[in-house]
Design a protein around this motif. Structure first.
Motif, mmCIF file in Angstrom:
data_model
loop_
_atom_site.group_PDB
_atom_site.id
_atom_site.type_symbol
_atom_site.label_atom_id
_atom_site.label_comp_id
_atom_site.label_asym_id
_atom_site.label_seq_id
_atom_site.Cartn_x
_atom_site.Cartn_y
_atom_site.Cartn_z
ATOM 1 N N MET A 1 0.848 -1.200 0.000
ATOM 2 C CA MET A 1 0.000 0.000 0.000
ATOM 3 C C MET A 1 0.882 1.248 0.000
ATOM 4 N N PRO A 2 0.470 2.295 -0.722
ATOM 5 C CA PRO A 2 1.292 3.508 -0.757
ATOM 6 C C PRO A 2 1.310 4.212 0.588
ATOM 7 N N ARG A 3 2.470 4.688 0.946
ATOM 8 C CA ARG A 3 2.606 5.475 2.165
ATOM 9 C C ARG A 3 2.363 6.949 1.845
ATOM 10 N N SER A 4 1.919 7.675 2.860
ATOM 11 C CA SER A 4 1.648 9.105 2.676
ATOM 12 C C SER A 4 1.723 9.807 4.020
ATOM 13 N N SER A 5 1.870 11.126 3.971
ATOM 14 C CA SER A 5 1.882 11.951 5.177
ATOM 15 C C SER A 5 0.999 13.172 4.968
ATOM 16 N N VAL A 6 0.243 13.521 5.994
ATOM 17 C CA VAL A 6 -0.578 14.735 5.972
ATOM 18 C C VAL A 6 -0.151 15.595 7.151
ATOM 19 N N HIS A 7 0.271 16.820 6.840
ATOM 20 C CA HIS A 7 0.755 17.756 7.850
ATOM 21 C C HIS A 7 -0.346 18.761 8.178
ATOM 22 N N LEU A 8 -0.746 18.851 9.442
ATOM 23 C CA LEU A 8 -1.756 19.801 9.888
ATOM 24 C C LEU A 8 -1.033 21.016 10.459
ATOM 25 N N LEU A 9 -1.064 22.104 9.715
ATOM 26 C CA LEU A 9 -0.356 23.332 10.073
ATOM 27 C C LEU A 9 -1.333 24.325 10.686
ATOM 28 N N ARG A 10 -1.064 24.730 11.918
ATOM 29 C CA ARG A 10 -1.879 25.776 12.527
ATOM 30 C C ARG A 10 -1.441 27.141 11.988
ATOM 31 N N HIS A 11 -2.378 28.081 11.908
ATOM 32 C CA HIS A 11 -2.080 29.427 11.412
ATOM 33 C C HIS A 11 -1.128 30.170 12.353
ATOM 34 N N GLY A 12 -0.607 31.301 11.874
ATOM 35 C CA GLY A 12 0.273 32.139 12.671
ATOM 36 C C GLY A 12 -0.485 33.119 13.551
ATOM 37 N N GLU A 13 0.279 33.926 14.296
ATOM 38 C CA GLU A 13 -0.332 34.896 15.202
ATOM 39 C C GLU A 13 -1.213 35.884 14.426
ATOM 40 N N VAL A 14 -2.332 36.237 15.046
ATOM 41 C CA VAL A 14 -3.314 37.139 14.434
ATOM 42 C C VAL A 14 -3.220 38.525 15.073
ATOM 43 N N HIS A 15 -3.421 39.565 14.266
ATOM 44 C CA HIS A 15 -3.511 40.930 14.792
ATOM 45 C C HIS A 15 -4.851 41.063 15.504
ATOM 46 N N ASN A 16 -4.806 41.136 16.832
ATOM 47 C CA ASN A 16 -6.026 41.071 17.629
ATOM 48 C C ASN A 16 -5.835 41.908 18.903
ATOM 49 N N PRO A 17 -5.698 43.237 18.751
ATOM 50 C CA PRO A 17 -5.375 44.079 19.917
ATOM 51 C C PRO A 17 -6.453 44.073 20.996
ATOM 52 N N ASP A 18 -7.690 43.730 20.644
ATOM 53 C CA ASP A 18 -8.776 43.722 21.631
ATOM 54 C C ASP A 18 -8.945 42.359 22.303
ATOM 55 N N HIS A 19 -8.101 41.401 21.930
ATOM 56 C CA HIS A 19 -8.128 40.062 22.542
ATOM 57 C C HIS A 19 -9.505 39.401 22.419
ATOM 58 N N VAL A 20 -10.056 39.491 21.242
ATOM 59 C CA VAL A 20 -11.353 38.886 20.950
ATOM 60 C C VAL A 20 -11.158 37.405 20.625
ATOM 61 N N LEU A 21 -12.073 36.572 21.107
ATOM 62 C CA LEU A 21 -12.086 35.187 20.638
ATOM 63 C C LEU A 21 -12.749 35.224 19.260
ATOM 64 N N TYR A 22 -11.929 35.218 18.215
ATOM 65 C CA TYR A 22 -12.436 35.560 16.876
ATOM 66 C C TYR A 22 -13.089 34.391 16.163
ATOM 67 N N GLY A 23 -12.812 33.155 16.551
ATOM 68 C CA GLY A 23 -13.533 32.014 16.000
ATOM 69 C C GLY A 23 -13.604 32.024 14.488
ATOM 70 N N ARG A 24 -14.818 32.053 13.961
ATOM 71 C CA ARG A 24 -15.026 32.047 12.508
ATOM 72 C C ARG A 24 -15.268 33.440 11.934
ATOM 73 N N LEU A 25 -15.048 34.479 12.716
ATOM 74 C CA LEU A 25 -15.266 35.837 12.211
ATOM 75 C C LEU A 25 -14.295 36.139 11.069
ATOM 76 N N PRO A 26 -14.755 36.894 10.064
ATOM 77 C CA PRO A 26 -13.892 37.201 8.914
ATOM 78 C C PRO A 26 -12.912 38.329 9.219
ATOM 79 N N ASN A 27 -11.928 38.469 8.359
ATOM 80 C CA ASN A 27 -11.038 39.644 8.323
ATOM 81 C C ASN A 27 -10.149 39.807 9.555
ATOM 82 N N PHE A 28 -9.803 38.702 10.182
ATOM 83 C CA PHE A 28 -8.758 38.748 11.195
ATOM 84 C C PHE A 28 -7.460 38.304 10.518
ATOM 85 N N HIS A 29 -6.597 39.289 10.266
ATOM 86 C CA HIS A 29 -5.377 39.050 9.491
ATOM 87 C C HIS A 29 -4.215 38.662 10.395
#
Length: 220
Positions: A1-29
């Motif tokens: 059987m073919p071998r494979s690898s899947v890498h789960l990469l978490r995103h980087g730090e977000v600009h969030n000066p108000d410390h909001v739990l942003y969840g699925r909100l858009p436009n958090f860069h």
């Protein structure tokens, strides 16, 4: 059987000066530090590619921070970014609120805190694992179809879905203390397969030296 690898990469730090739990909100860069982290992750994968890793597929959550994290890796590996809704952040009752610790003292929120094992304040852990593992399975099959034995894929997403997916892969309870998640900003959780059989789970932190002082809200 073919071998494979899947890498789960978490995103980087977000600009969030108000410390909001942003969840699925858009436009958090990504913040400036977050962009550095994304470049560091791209360098991590580029180094693996130079060592012989065969990357064939790259997908990301549709949220801004995941898309921005994926771009340097796409450029480094010469891949397009596929948007996959299954990689989204978990739904959360507290989305959009700041000072979460203070919010927990508000009686209006107490009905959402009754069952931490599910959890009652958001998307069930099992639901997150199901959609993440479906995305992992498709990424693995697509990568193998494109590049054959040893193919690798990168999926860019969010802390909680990645963490519970890892716990499920390691046959551990999905319930956990959010403060103890091993899934830092731009960390890489790797699932290695032989055919459909999961062989092992690996973990790496390409941005370890950038983490001190970084904003890192649990659940964000």
């Amino acid at each position: 059987m073919p071998r494979s690898s899947v890498h789960l990469l978490r995103h980087g730090e977000v600009h969030n000066p108000d410390h909001v739990l942003y969840g699925r909100l858009p436009n958090f860069h990504l913040s400036e530090l977050g962009r550095q982290m994304a470049e560091r992750a791209a360098g991590y994968f580029a180094e693996r590619a130079r060592a012989g890793a065969n990357f064939a597929y790259l997908a990301a959550s549709p949220l801004t921070r995941a898309q921005e994290t994926a771009r340097p890796t796409a450029q480094a590996l010469g891949l397009d970014v596929v948007t996959d809704e299954r990689l989204l952040e978990a739904l959360n009752h507290f989305e959009g609120l700041a000072n979460i610790r203070g919010q927990l003292r508000d009686p209006r929120h107490w009905p959402y805190l009754l069952n931490p094992f599910r959890p009652s304040w958001g998307e069930p852990y099992r639901s997150q694992v199901r959609r993440m593992m479906a995305a992992v399975g498709d990424a693995r099959r697509i990568a193998v179809g494109l590049a054959g034995d040893g193919a690798e894929a990168v999926l860019v997403g969010h802390q909680l879905p990645i963490w519970v997916t890892r716990r499920a892969a390691e046959s551990r309870s999905l319930w956990h203390d959010p403060r103890r998640r091993q899934c830092t900003l731009t960390s890489v959780t790797t699932l290695e397969f032989d055919g459909d059989r999961l062989l092992t789970v690996r973990y790496a932190e390409p941005s370890a030296d950038l983490l001190p002082g970084a904003a890192n809200l649990p659940g964000a």
